[in-house]
Design an enzyme around this catalytic site. Structure first.
Site, PDB file in Angstrom:
ATOM      1  N   GLU A 135      -4.364   0.349  10.560  1.00 45.94           N
ATOM      2  CA  GLU A 135      -3.365   0.635  11.602  1.00 45.94           C
ATOM      3  C   GLU A 135      -4.011   1.085  12.906  1.00 45.94           C
ATOM      4  OE1 GLU A 135       0.643   1.554   9.069  1.00 45.94           O
ATOM      5  OE2 GLU A 135      -0.308   3.255   9.993  1.00 45.94           O
ATOM      6  N   GLU A 178       0.635  -3.512   3.371  1.00 47.91           N
ATOM      7  CA  GLU A 178       1.406  -2.319   3.022  1.00 47.91           C
ATOM      8  C   GLU A 178       2.886  -2.635   3.197  1.00 47.91           C
ATOM      9  OE1 GLU A 178       0.547   1.465   4.908  1.00 47.91           O
ATOM     10  OE2 GLU A 178      -1.598   1.033   4.900  1.00 47.91           O
TER      11      GLU A 178
HETATM   12  P1  P53 Z   1       3.762   7.873   4.742  1.00 47.85           P
HETATM   13  C1  P53 Z   1       3.662   6.496   9.515  1.00 47.85           C
HETATM   14  C2  P53 Z   1       2.991   7.684   9.574  1.00 47.85           C
HETATM   15  C3  P53 Z   1       1.683   7.764   9.144  1.00 47.85           C
HETATM   16  C4  P53 Z   1       1.041   6.629   8.665  1.00 47.85           C
HETATM   17  O1  P53 Z   1       3.451   6.443   5.365  1.00 47.85           O
HETATM   18  C5  P53 Z   1       1.720   5.442   8.612  1.00 47.85           C
HETATM   19  C6  P53 Z   1       3.049   5.365   9.016  1.00 47.85           C
HETATM   20  C7  P53 Z   1       3.840   4.117   8.898  1.00 47.85           C
HETATM   21  O2  P53 Z   1       3.609   3.156   9.821  1.00 47.85           O
HETATM   22  O3  P53 Z   1       1.094   4.328   8.217  1.00 47.85           O
HETATM   23  C8  P53 Z   1       0.870   3.866   6.921  1.00 47.85           C
HETATM   24  O4  P53 Z   1       2.636   8.172   3.820  1.00 47.85           O
HETATM   25  C9  P53 Z   1      -0.509   4.221   6.493  1.00 47.85           C
HETATM   26  C10 P53 Z   1      -0.577   4.836   5.121  1.00 47.85           C
HETATM   27  C11 P53 Z   1       0.676   5.637   4.842  1.00 47.85           C
HETATM   28  C12 P53 Z   1       1.865   4.701   4.882  1.00 47.85           C
HETATM   29  O5  P53 Z   1       1.968   4.145   6.162  1.00 47.85           O
HETATM   30  O6  P53 Z   1       3.846   8.800   5.886  1.00 47.85           O
HETATM   31  O7  P53 Z   1      -1.434   3.170   6.610  1.00 47.85           O
HETATM   32  O8  P53 Z   1      -1.755   5.591   5.063  1.00 47.85           O
HETATM   33  O9  P53 Z   1       0.628   6.348   3.659  1.00 47.85           O
HETATM   34  C13 P53 Z   1       3.190   5.346   4.550  1.00 47.85           C
HETATM   35  O10 P53 Z   1       5.055   7.732   4.017  1.00 47.85           O
END
Ligand code: P53
Length: 474
Positions: A179, A372
């Site tokens: 990301e 993801e």
């Molecule tokens: P979580 C939001 C916030 C932080 C990371 O998110 C994020 C996102 C969504 O775009 O990105 C990805 O755990 C990331 C993962 C993460 C997943 O989203 O806040 O690549 O590391 O766990 C899900 O529910």
């Protein structure tokens, strides 16, 4: 019809959200370790509260996480039982280089990942390796300010060199940065950057982004030199922006929002700064300082494929309009009145995945990889101790259906799909354990009580059938 025969089904995790064991095996401290749970997390990950070590006032969920460090054999065996063809995982940079600037890598860290790759190989699971999933060694933050500094390019490439050569026989699919656009929203978590009072945050973020973009292009070059079979992808947080209404001002704002995210992929996939970014960044006085040769590096080493996370679409209204904001994500978004929302306030929009796939494919015409997608939810065991997670099955089923439509009806070239996450782990955004994504339940609770036992949820058996039928039985 149907998905390609060698479609890569699997699941995705990140080192800092599952491994734990942060002081084992000679590992050094990283930015991701010092992101606390609780109300200060947001200020820390966005770079507005300086946190470079652990203190007694906070809890740090990455320290133990789900202890994948000691459970990986069992966990990968469960992935294999579901029939995984691919396992997306990431390297904890500080296991390999505890400070980040060493000449020689830490053998114990390399051995750990080698064991993981050997376990994958035993089950014929291809690893898809994210070189940096938000990881940045604390020492490099203290000494150089993280990705603010151009020096990071060399440290990162040294890591790449060690990984590409050492794991040549095990890994051919690589992602340079997880990301990469997250640097705009969570610069400490994404790039080891925190701000001092009065700094021009945008300038710092785009300068750091430039360093990552150059590092990414050089990593592509190196990967191809070390092994021509290597396939290297970029990775960004996707989810198309919808205009809140057909008012041109809303449409315009949505376009700008998409461009803000596509900017990174434009550089990584097309090989140059797009004209809109040039103009806008120059106008704001935040266009990054480049060195001679940078533009050529970017141009000559575009990625082989494009990967992305998709959780939801975004809904964008012109500034000054008074829509309700959607909760719970780092991306600003108005609340879309046509959608339902997860327990964390994230919109649920399967058709949005088809829309996003089409837009990305139209724009780049390169193979895509969904790395993801998933639903974070509270899972409560029933009286028999089983988790009947029909809500998760429904979410995934609808998204996979939309993905198939994009391939079968729209002609999108798609390599694979890895769900986030096949096993419960720590949330990146909130630091919580109770926000679960897995097919595999981990008995660890928010209050820290745990047996760490792994068990299969209902979705485990569902996903196994999906893979077995190559997506025909949903
Ligand atoms: P979580 C939001 C916030 C932080 C990371 O998110 C994020 C996102 C969504 O775009 O990105 C990805 O755990 C990331 C993962 C993460 C997943 O989203 O806040 O690549 O590391 O766990 C899900 O529910």
């Amino acid at each position: 019809m149907g998905l390609r025969k060698d479609f890569l089904w699997g699941g995705a995790t990140a080192a800092n959200q599952c491994e734990g064991g942060i002081s084992e095996g000679g590992r050094g401290l990283a930015n991701v370790d010092v992101c606390p749970s609780g109300s200060d997390r947001n200020a820390v990950i966005t770079g507005h509260m300086k946190m470079l070590k652990m203190d007694d006032a906070h809890t740090y969920p990455a320290a133990e996480a789900i202890d994948f460090y000691h459970h990986f054999k069992e966990d990968i065996r469960l992935f294999a039982e579901m029939g995984f063809k691919v396992y997306r995982m990431s390297i904890a940079w500080t296991r390999i280089f505890p400070r980040g600037d060493e000449e020689e890598p830490n053998e114990e860290g390399l051995k750990f990942y080698e064991e993981i790759f050997k376990t994958c190989r035993k089950y014929k699971i291809q690893p898809l390796v994210t070189i940096s999933h938000f990881d940045c060694p604390i020492y490099l933050i203290q000494k150089y300010g993280g990705w603010r500094s151009r020096k990071m390019i060399d440290f990162y490439l040294h890591l790449c060199e060690v990984l590409f050569t050492r794991f040549k026989e095990y890994v051919t699919y690589w992602l340079t940065f997880n990301e990469i656009n997250m640097i705009l929203h969570a610069p400490f978590m994404g790039a080891g950057i925190y701000f001092e009072e009065g700094e021009n945050e945008e300038q710092i973020k785009y300068q750091a982004a430039h360093h990552e973009l150059v590092a990414s292009a050089l990593a592509v070059r190196m990967a191809h030199e070390v092994n021509p079979v290597n396939q290297v992808g970029c990775m960004f947080a996707a989810g198309s922006a919808y205009p809140y209404t057909c008012r041109p001002e809303d449409v315009w704002e949505a376009l700008i929002t998409d461009q803000e995210n596509y900017f990174f992929v434009d550089v990584q996939a097309r090989g140059y700064y797009p004209s809109y970014a040039r103009k806008r960044l120059e106008k704001k006085g935040v266009f990054p300082k480049m060195e001679p040769g940078d533009e050529e590096i970017l141009r000559r080493h575009p990625v082989d494929f494009i990967s992305f996370s998709y959780y939801n679409s975004r809904c964008i209204a012109a500034p000054g309009s008074k829509q309700e904001e959607a909760e719970g994500n780092l991306f600003r978004s108005a609340k879309n009145p046509y959608l339902e929302f997860s327990e964390w306030g994230w919109p649920i929009d399967p058709l949005g995945l088809r829309i996003t796939l089409n837009q990305i494919y139209d724009r780049y015409q390169k193979p895509l990889f969904i790395v993801e997608n998933g639903l974070g939810a509270v899972d409560i065991p029933d009286e028999n101790g089983e988790i009947i997670d029909d809500y998760r099955i429904t979410y995934l089923k609808e998204h996979i259906r939309a993905m198939k439509a994009a391939v079968e009806e729209d002609g999108v070239d798609l390599i694979g799909y890895t769900s986030w996450a096949p096993i419960d782990l720590i949330s990146a955004g909130s630091g919580e354990m109770r926000k679960r994504y897995g097919f595999i339940y981990v008995d660890k609770q928010e209050d820290g009580s745990r047996t760490m036992n792994r068990s299969r949820k209902k979705s485990f058996y569902w996903y196994k059938r999906v893979i077995e039928s190559n997506g025909e039985i949903l």
